[in-house]
Design a protein around this motif. Sequence first.
Motif, PDB file in Angstrom:
ATOM      1  N   LYS A   1       2.573  19.615 -12.824  1.00  0.00           N
ATOM      2  CA  LYS A   1       3.573  19.467 -14.194  1.00  0.00           C
ATOM      3  C   LYS A   1       4.465  18.414 -13.645  1.00  0.00           C
ATOM      4  O   LYS A   1       4.805  17.385 -14.543  1.00  0.00           O
ATOM      5  CB  LYS A   1       4.081  20.632 -14.729  1.00  0.00           C
TER       6      LYS A   1
ATOM      7  N   ASP B   1       5.138  14.791 -15.362  1.00  0.00           N
ATOM      8  CA  ASP B   1       6.265  14.567 -16.148  1.00  0.00           C
ATOM      9  C   ASP B   1       6.907  13.338 -15.765  1.00  0.00           C
ATOM     10  O   ASP B   1       7.770  12.583 -16.211  1.00  0.00           O
ATOM     11  CB  ASP B   1       7.178  15.594 -15.919  1.00  0.00           C
TER      12      ASP B   1
ATOM     13  N   ARG C   1       0.130  24.271 -10.165  1.00  0.00           N
ATOM     14  CA  ARG C   1       0.396  24.173 -11.673  1.00  0.00           C
ATOM     15  C   ARG C   1       1.964  23.326 -11.690  1.00  0.00           C
ATOM     16  O   ARG C   1       2.077  22.205 -12.291  1.00  0.00           O
ATOM     17  CB  ARG C   1       0.456  25.257 -12.567  1.00  0.00           C
TER      18      ARG C   1
END
Length: 93
Positions: free
Chosen positions: A68, A72, A64
């Motif tokens: 992310k 990003d 996770r």
Amino acid sequence: MMAQNEVVVVGIDVAKDKVDACIRSLSQRQTFPSTAEGQRALIRWLRKHKVGKAVMEASGGYERDWAKALRDARIEVRIVDPKRVRSFAPHPP
């Protein structure tokens, strides 16, 4: 040589303390620690190789934070079922 419109894909194997990344089409491999600096180093490495997509197994949640960080950084991420990935693994002779 790859066509100019092909997306460069990295496969990422996520573990608790590190990730192993492989860009098979470029014969490139690298390991990065599971730290903020490791994530930044991975992103720099992926940009250097013009990677547009990352694929990783779901691995108990360890994926996770990596997903992310990549999203990003505007790198497309696909998290796949480990059972489906195993069918691509080389089989022993």
